[in-house]
Write a protein that holds these residues in place. Structure first.
Motif, PDB file in Angstrom:
ATOM      1  N   PHE A 214       0.796  -1.432   0.360  1.00 21.91           N
ATOM      2  CA  PHE A 214      -0.107  -0.205  -0.656  1.00 21.91           C
ATOM      3  C   PHE A 214       0.878   1.957   0.588  1.00 21.91           C
ATOM      4  CE2 PHE A 214      -2.883   2.891   2.237  1.00 21.91           C
ATOM      5  CZ  PHE A 214      -4.067   2.771   0.754  1.00 21.91           C
ATOM      6  N   MET A 215       1.941   1.394   0.766  1.00 22.31           N
ATOM      7  CA  MET A 215       2.911   2.496   0.398  1.00 22.31           C
ATOM      8  C   MET A 215       3.490   2.467  -1.318  1.00 22.31           C
ATOM      9  SD  MET A 215       6.947   2.549   2.220  1.00 22.31           S
ATOM     10  CE  MET A 215       7.689   2.184   0.875  1.00 22.31           C
ATOM     11  N   GLY A 216       3.730   1.802  -1.410  1.00 26.98           N
ATOM     12  CA  GLY A 216       4.257   1.495  -3.289  1.00 26.98           C
ATOM     13  C   GLY A 216       3.123   2.353  -3.539  1.00 26.98           C
ATOM     14  N   LEU A 217       1.915   1.838  -3.623  1.00 27.05           N
ATOM     15  CA  LEU A 217       0.980   1.923  -3.896  1.00 27.05           C
ATOM     16  C   LEU A 217       0.636   3.833  -4.057  1.00 27.05           C
ATOM     17  CD1 LEU A 217      -1.742   1.579  -5.706  1.00 27.05           C
ATOM     18  CD2 LEU A 217      -3.005   1.309  -3.931  1.00 27.05           C
ATOM     19  N   ALA A 218       1.008   4.042  -2.894  1.00 24.77           N
ATOM     20  CA  ALA A 218       0.388   5.367  -2.559  1.00 24.77           C
ATOM     21  C   ALA A 218       1.525   6.415  -3.419  1.00 24.77           C
ATOM     22  CB  ALA A 218       0.121   5.647  -1.147  1.00 24.77           C
ATOM     23  N   LYS A 219       2.351   5.734  -2.884  1.00 23.74           N
ATOM     24  CA  LYS A 219       3.814   6.903  -2.955  1.00 23.74           C
ATOM     25  C   LYS A 219       3.813   7.043  -5.454  1.00 23.74           C
ATOM     26  CE  LYS A 219       7.400   8.025  -1.889  1.00 23.74           C
ATOM     27  NZ  LYS A 219       7.842   9.657  -1.605  1.00 23.74           N
ATOM     28  N   PHE A 220       3.470   5.694  -5.611  1.00 20.92           N
ATOM     29  CA  PHE A 220       2.819   6.319  -7.367  1.00 20.92           C
ATOM     30  C   PHE A 220       2.554   6.884  -7.680  1.00 20.92           C
ATOM     31  CE2 PHE A 220       0.602   4.072 -10.256  1.00 20.92           C
ATOM     32  CZ  PHE A 220       1.182   4.343 -11.478  1.00 20.92           C
ATOM     33  N   HIS A 221       0.870   6.706  -6.709  1.00 20.60           N
ATOM     34  CA  HIS A 221       0.034   8.141  -6.980  1.00 20.60           C
ATOM     35  C   HIS A 221       0.479   9.161  -6.575  1.00 20.60           C
ATOM     36  CE1 HIS A 221      -3.865   9.162  -7.371  1.00 20.60           C
ATOM     37  NE2 HIS A 221      -4.547  10.275  -6.105  1.00 20.60           N
ATOM     38  N   THR A 222       1.262   9.855  -6.630  1.00 22.39           N
ATOM     39  CA  THR A 222       1.351  10.862  -5.958  1.00 22.39           C
ATOM     40  C   THR A 222       3.086  11.406  -7.343  1.00 22.39           C
ATOM     41  OG1 THR A 222       4.571  10.139  -4.673  1.00 22.39           O
ATOM     42  CG2 THR A 222       2.164  10.850  -3.726  1.00 22.39           C
ATOM     43  N   LYS A 224       2.009  10.421 -10.507  1.00 19.15           N
ATOM     44  CA  LYS A 224       0.615  10.540 -11.263  1.00 19.15           C
ATOM     45  C   LYS A 224       0.773  11.344 -12.761  1.00 19.15           C
ATOM     46  CE  LYS A 224      -4.422  10.093 -11.490  1.00 19.15           C
ATOM     47  NZ  LYS A 224      -5.999  10.157 -10.936  1.00 19.15           N
ATOM     48  N   SER A 225       0.870  12.309 -12.096  1.00 21.90           N
ATOM     49  CA  SER A 225       1.040  13.583 -13.211  1.00 21.90           C
ATOM     50  C   SER A 225       2.486  13.151 -13.863  1.00 21.90           C
ATOM     51  CB  SER A 225       1.224  15.010 -12.450  1.00 21.90           C
ATOM     52  OG  SER A 225       2.084  14.811 -11.570  1.00 21.90           O
ATOM     53  N   ALA A 226       3.498  12.512 -13.405  1.00 18.01           N
ATOM     54  CA  ALA A 226       4.872  12.286 -14.002  1.00 18.01           C
ATOM     55  C   ALA A 226       4.639  10.798 -14.985  1.00 18.01           C
ATOM     56  CB  ALA A 226       5.804  12.406 -13.609  1.00 18.01           C
ATOM     57  N   PRO A 227       4.034  10.636 -15.484  1.00 21.23           N
ATOM     58  CA  PRO A 227       3.763   9.200 -16.200  1.00 21.23           C
ATOM     59  C   PRO A 227       5.231   8.566 -17.032  1.00 21.23           C
ATOM     60  CG  PRO A 227       2.366  10.330 -18.133  1.00 21.23           C
ATOM     61  CD  PRO A 227       2.812  11.195 -16.334  1.00 21.23           C
ATOM     62  N   PHE A 228       5.679   7.570 -16.588  1.00 17.36           N
ATOM     63  CA  PHE A 228       6.724   7.674 -17.210  1.00 17.36           C
ATOM     64  C   PHE A 228       7.999   7.319 -17.171  1.00 17.36           C
ATOM     65  CE2 PHE A 228       3.409   6.451 -20.644  1.00 17.36           C
ATOM     66  CZ  PHE A 228       3.122   5.692 -20.387  1.00 17.36           C
ATOM     67  N   SER A 229       8.656   8.765 -15.922  1.00 14.14           N
ATOM     68  CA  SER A 229       8.804   8.490 -15.462  1.00 14.14           C
ATOM     69  C   SER A 229      10.229   7.300 -14.836  1.00 14.14           C
ATOM     70  CB  SER A 229       9.092  10.466 -14.360  1.00 14.14           C
ATOM     71  OG  SER A 229       8.093  10.067 -13.034  1.00 14.14           O
ATOM     72  N   LYS A 230      10.938   8.268 -14.533  1.00 15.90           N
ATOM     73  CA  LYS A 230      12.334   6.756 -13.309  1.00 15.90           C
ATOM     74  C   LYS A 230      11.381   6.637 -12.310  1.00 15.90           C
ATOM     75  CE  LYS A 230      16.424   6.562 -11.455  1.00 15.90           C
ATOM     76  NZ  LYS A 230      17.841   7.027 -11.498  1.00 15.90           N
ATOM     77  N   ASP A 231      10.523   7.532 -11.039  1.00 17.75           N
ATOM     78  CA  ASP A 231      10.315   7.135 -10.251  1.00 17.75           C
ATOM     79  C   ASP A 231       8.657   7.018 -10.496  1.00 17.75           C
ATOM     80  OD1 ASP A 231      12.486   8.445  -8.470  1.00 17.75           O
ATOM     81  OD2 ASP A 231      11.437  10.690  -8.484  1.00 17.75           O
ATOM     82  N   TRP A 232       7.883   7.142 -10.955  1.00 20.34           N
ATOM     83  CA  TRP A 232       6.960   6.359 -11.036  1.00 20.34           C
ATOM     84  C   TRP A 232       6.976   4.214 -12.172  1.00 20.34           C
ATOM     85  CZ3 TRP A 232       4.730   3.516 -16.323  1.00 20.34           C
ATOM     86  CH2 TRP A 232       3.238   4.060 -15.697  1.00 20.34           C
ATOM     87  N   TRP A 233       8.244   4.806 -13.033  1.00 20.37           N
ATOM     88  CA  TRP A 233       8.639   3.319 -13.050  1.00 20.37           C
ATOM     89  C   TRP A 233       8.689   2.334 -11.548  1.00 20.37           C
ATOM     90  CZ3 TRP A 233       6.820   0.123 -16.615  1.00 20.37           C
ATOM     91  CH2 TRP A 233       6.537   0.459 -18.151  1.00 20.37           C
ATOM     92  N   LEU A 234       9.744   3.309 -10.889  1.00 19.64           N
ATOM     93  CA  LEU A 234      10.225   2.578  -9.558  1.00 19.64           C
ATOM     94  C   LEU A 234       8.740   2.167  -8.308  1.00 19.64           C
ATOM     95  CD1 LEU A 234      12.455   1.795  -7.549  1.00 19.64           C
ATOM     96  CD2 LEU A 234      12.596   4.607  -6.830  1.00 19.64           C
ATOM     97  N   TRP A 235       8.376   3.068  -8.207  1.00 17.80           N
ATOM     98  CA  TRP A 235       7.240   2.621  -7.165  1.00 17.80           C
ATOM     99  C   TRP A 235       5.917   1.560  -8.022  1.00 17.80           C
ATOM    100  CZ3 TRP A 235       8.028   3.221  -2.739  1.00 17.80           C
ATOM    101  CH2 TRP A 235       9.341   4.115  -2.003  1.00 17.80           C
ATOM    102  N   MET A 236       6.109   1.614  -8.970  1.00 20.07           N
ATOM    103  CA  MET A 236       4.970   0.329  -9.506  1.00 20.07           C
ATOM    104  C   MET A 236       5.490  -0.581  -9.536  1.00 20.07           C
ATOM    105  SD  MET A 236       2.640   0.678 -13.207  1.00 20.07           S
ATOM    106  CE  MET A 236       4.177   0.765 -13.790  1.00 20.07           C
ATOM    107  N   THR A 237       6.833  -0.849  -9.696  1.00 19.67           N
ATOM    108  CA  THR A 237       7.675  -1.597  -9.538  1.00 19.67           C
ATOM    109  C   THR A 237       7.793  -2.141  -8.237  1.00 19.67           C
ATOM    110  OG1 THR A 237       8.511  -1.313 -11.262  1.00 19.67           O
ATOM    111  CG2 THR A 237       9.867  -3.058 -10.547  1.00 19.67           C
ATOM    112  N   PHE A 238       7.850  -1.607  -7.494  1.00 22.70           N
ATOM    113  CA  PHE A 238       8.120  -1.872  -6.068  1.00 22.70           C
ATOM    114  C   PHE A 238       6.986  -2.280  -5.409  1.00 22.70           C
ATOM    115  CE2 PHE A 238       6.995  -0.461  -1.596  1.00 22.70           C
ATOM    116  CZ  PHE A 238       8.074  -0.451  -1.087  1.00 22.70           C
TER     117      PHE A 238
END
Length: 743
Positions: A214-222, A224-238
């Motif tokens: 759930f932490m990964g999901l919450a961080k991934f949501h933050t 949301k406005s930067a899709p396919f960025s490094k952090d976006w991929w990181l937290w979705m994979t996490f």
């Protein structure tokens, strides 16, 4: 007027104008002076505001570093204080400690849970030098050579790490600092978490991976406005990795995957409405989520089983749950010693090849209804009641095993299956099966000399993984047994009999000739015949994915069989409605005077408060929904998004982790509520933040201080149930706030 008069007038006018100019200059000077003072004051205020903002930013930065460190220290303290005081095998340590021992001895075993958590238990034993020799019998004292304290500390680390994860999750959900502290304190000072984390169990691991998901999901949501960025991929994979780990510890980890799935569908549905988004980008979003949130968890889940099979290479107590070919590849297995060809007079065990299938079995007990003849079941444990003798049909009554020419059995032969221990014949008749009423009952009837044509079974060889002839071979031949009189086929689906059948699998004679029905497939497993030469172990191979599927179906089948027994009193079991009300706790060990006693019970402030918050949140949501329907606008788009993602999703997480236990028929215990409790705590944190956001700061701080003090104070009051109660249990009677508690 004369000249002098004119000059006097002119002189007076000049004096007047001079005075006027001086006054105007003074006024202008005064205004300029006031303006300069105003500018200076504005600059001062601006500077002060910047200083205050910088101070707040500095304090926020310091808090972000210091607070999680402090909470982590508190988490370790509450999980590990007096962790080794009890030297007896406590509660389910009897199961999971023993499973860890099997990894160290590399013996194959069976359990209803996936292997990752138990492999970690085995790792903790390996790290402390344990050799796997202790049997982990409930209530036994640990031997001096087993460092059980280290193994408990290893497990408690997972529970302690839940605390900083909860803090960072609240931060990602954009809770206020005060509310983040509230959530972290509730997780830190939750008695049930502190209690269950200090033993050799799987629950602390499950909770940590649920929290990180759930932490990964919450961080991934933050992002949301930067899709396919490094952090976006990181937290979705996490998030995907965490899902895989949670599901690989216990299958209830899939409930967390359900929450992530709902969020993903919601997110993709919103993007579907964005007409500015190119179709190519939208498809890319689907592919990215499919890889990270479906494929990655599945790969981790599969890898955990691959490692499980790679470690457990020796024959052990769980062999019978697996296919015969799998068992044949285990070191020390007796299966490869049996002759390859099967003949009349052979003693065999017969394995159902359907996923989760067991061994054809009988015992002296009879059906309570129907024919009332001797029961036939499928059983997953090896004993002599699984042994059958292969006899010819009644047309050859004088047959004697081991005498005369060896007669190999081939497809189309008609024979009798005689139960070795009772001497009765496998039999079927036109009486409905006890559970599956549209199929015929299968029983044991008569003896070696007494019987009829309904004892006959025709062998059909469906296929053979190694040989091309039509003869029956040990392990490799896939068989069906047809009843010539009734035209039905011997079948064992994963249907469990009631307690009178010892919860074993029902065996029937299926009237449908479905050649693709694997539950009508059987193979010869163990085979003894002194007239035939022994087999060759190199002839048998078992594909990994078939073993993977087979074991998972067996896990699900056994899990579904864990239903409450109306004939037995289980004092540890509880009903799901009792958990949110904290109506019941659980004694984790004996309650004698000389025993260190532990009682699994939540912090009343946390449990009752979080349960009330769940109810209140849905009431408030319903009110807002009604107001929305009446065209009231209570939220800005930003506020509404925060309400949904930071409030509704934790509440939905509670539903997904709680309601399935209400619906399922299996036996349930208090610890099943612990993941759901976390989502209720997050809901309380959101609601507390939401309710106090618009009240004066002093009142807000006061309410939070009361909440903090209550949580810590009640935890400390109930700390003996977590840290261990010594002496007479009646000394702790003051903790029995409810008459249903048994402290």
């Amino acid at each position: 007027m004369d000249r002098s008069g004119k000059e006097g007038v002119s002189s007076g006018q000049v004096a007047y104008e001079s005075t006027a100019r001086q006054r105007r200059s003074a006024r202008i000077g005064s205004k300029l002076s006031d303006g300069r003072e105003y500018d200076n004051e504005a600059k001062l205020k601006s500077t002060q505001a910047r200083i205050n903002a910088d101070s707040r930013s500095l304090l926020s930065d310091v808090e972000t570093v210091v607070a999680p460190i402090v909470f982590t220290i508190l988490g370790f303290a509450t999980r590990m204080y007096r962790i080794g005081i009890s030297d007896i095998v406590t509660w389910d340590e009897a199961h999971f400690g023993k499973f860890g021992s099997h990894y160290l001895k590399r013996e194959f075993y069976f359990d209803v849970h996936p292997p990752l958590g138990k492999m970690l238990v085995g790792l903790s034993g390996y790290l402390c030098g344990y050799n796997g020799s202790f049997e982990f019998k409930s209530g036994d004292h640990y031997p001096p050579e087993l460092n059980y304290t280290f193994m408990r500390i290893f497990n408690a680390t997972f529970g302690a790490l839940c605390v900083p994860v909860a803090y960072y999750t609240a931060k990602a959900l954009k809770f206020s600092t005060l509310s983040c502290w509230l959530v972290a304190l509730m997780v830190t000072f939750e008695n049930s978490y502190a209690t269950i984390s200090r033993f050799i169990l799987l629950d602390s691991m499950l909770m940590l991976f649920t929290f990180t998901t759930f932490m990964g999901l919450a961080k991934f949501h933050t992002f949301k406005s930067a899709p396919f960025s490094k952090d976006w991929w990181l937290w979705m994979t996490f998030t995907g990795v965490s899902i895989g780990c949670a599901a690989s510890v216990k299958l209830v980890g899939l409930m967390t995957m359900g929450l992530v799935g709902i969020y993903t569908i919601h997110d993709l549905w919103e993007k579907f409405a964005d007409l500015r988004m190119p179709v190519r980008i939208y498809i890319k979003h689907w592919i990215a989520r499919s890889i990270c949130l479906i494929l990655v968890p599945f790969i981790i889940y599969v890898i955990s089983f691959k490692i499980h099979f790679m470690i457990l290479v020796n024959s052990g107590p769980g062999d019978a749950q697996m296919s015969s070919l799998f068992q044949a590849n285990l070191r020390g297995s007796d299966l490869t010693r049996g002759p390859v060809d099967v003949a009349l007079g052979s003693q065999v065990t017969i394995k159902n090849m359907g996923y989760g299938g067991g061994l054809l079995h009988s015992h002296v007990q009879t059906y309570p209804e129907g024919s009332e003849q001797q029961q036939i079941t499928c059983y997953h444990h090896k004993d002599t009641n699984n042994n059958w003798l292969l006899y010819p049909s009644w047309s050859e009554p004088d047959f004697k095993p081991g005498v005369g020419i060896v007669r190999k059995i081939k497809s189309g032969d008609i024979l009798r299956l005689v139960h070795q221990n009772t001497g009765r014949n496998l039999h079927s008749h036109q009486i409905s099966a006890p559970i599956t009423k549209d199929q015929n009952e299968v029983s044991c009837y008569g003896n070696i000399t007494i019987g009829d044509e309904k004892d006959h079974w025709m062998v059909e060889v469906v296929k053979d993984s190694r040989y091309s002839d039509k003869y029956v071979h040990t392990l490799t031949s896939t068989l069906r047994f047809k009843h010539p009189e009734l035209g039905c086929y011997l079948r064992a689906a994963n249907v469990n009999l009631p307690q009178w059948g010892f919860k074993q699998i029902e065996v029937t004679c299926d009237k449908n000739n479905n050649l693709r029905d694997k539950f009508t497939y059987w193979n010869i497993e163990e085979h003894v015949n002194e007239q035939l030469p022994p087999g060759n172990s190199k002839a048998y191979k078992s594909p990994f994915f078939e073993d993977f599927i087979h074991l998972n179906v067996a896990m699900l089948t056994s899990n579904n069989a864990l239903v409450p027994d109306p004939d037995k009193q289980d004092d540890l079991a509880s009903r799901p409605w009792q958990w949110p009300l904290l109506n019941v706790g659980l004694r984790m060990c004996g309650w004698g005077r000389d025993t260190v006693k532990y009682y699994l019970l939540g912090n009343p402030i946390n449990v009752w408060g979080s349960t009330a918050s769940i109810a209140l949140f849905f009431i408030i949501s319903f009110v807002y929904l009604c107001r929305y329907q009446r065209t009231y606008e209570d939220f800005t788009s930003t506020e509404f998004s925060h309400y949904i993602y930071s409030g509704m999703y934790p509440a939905l997480g509670w539903i997904l982790h709680y309601v399935p236990f209400v619906l399922m028929a299996r036996v349930t215990y208090v610890h099943h509520y612990l993941p759901a409790l976390y989502f209720a705590i997050l809901t309380l944190g959101f609601l507390f933040d939401f309710a106090t956001a618009r009240i004066p700061s002093i009142a807000r701080y006061f309410l939070y201080i009361i909440a903090y003090s209550s949580i810590i104070g009640v935890f400390w009051l109930f700390s003996p149930i977590s840290f261990g109660m010594t002496g007479d249990h009646r000394d702790y009677a003051y903790l029995n706030w409810l008459n249903t508690w048994t402290i």
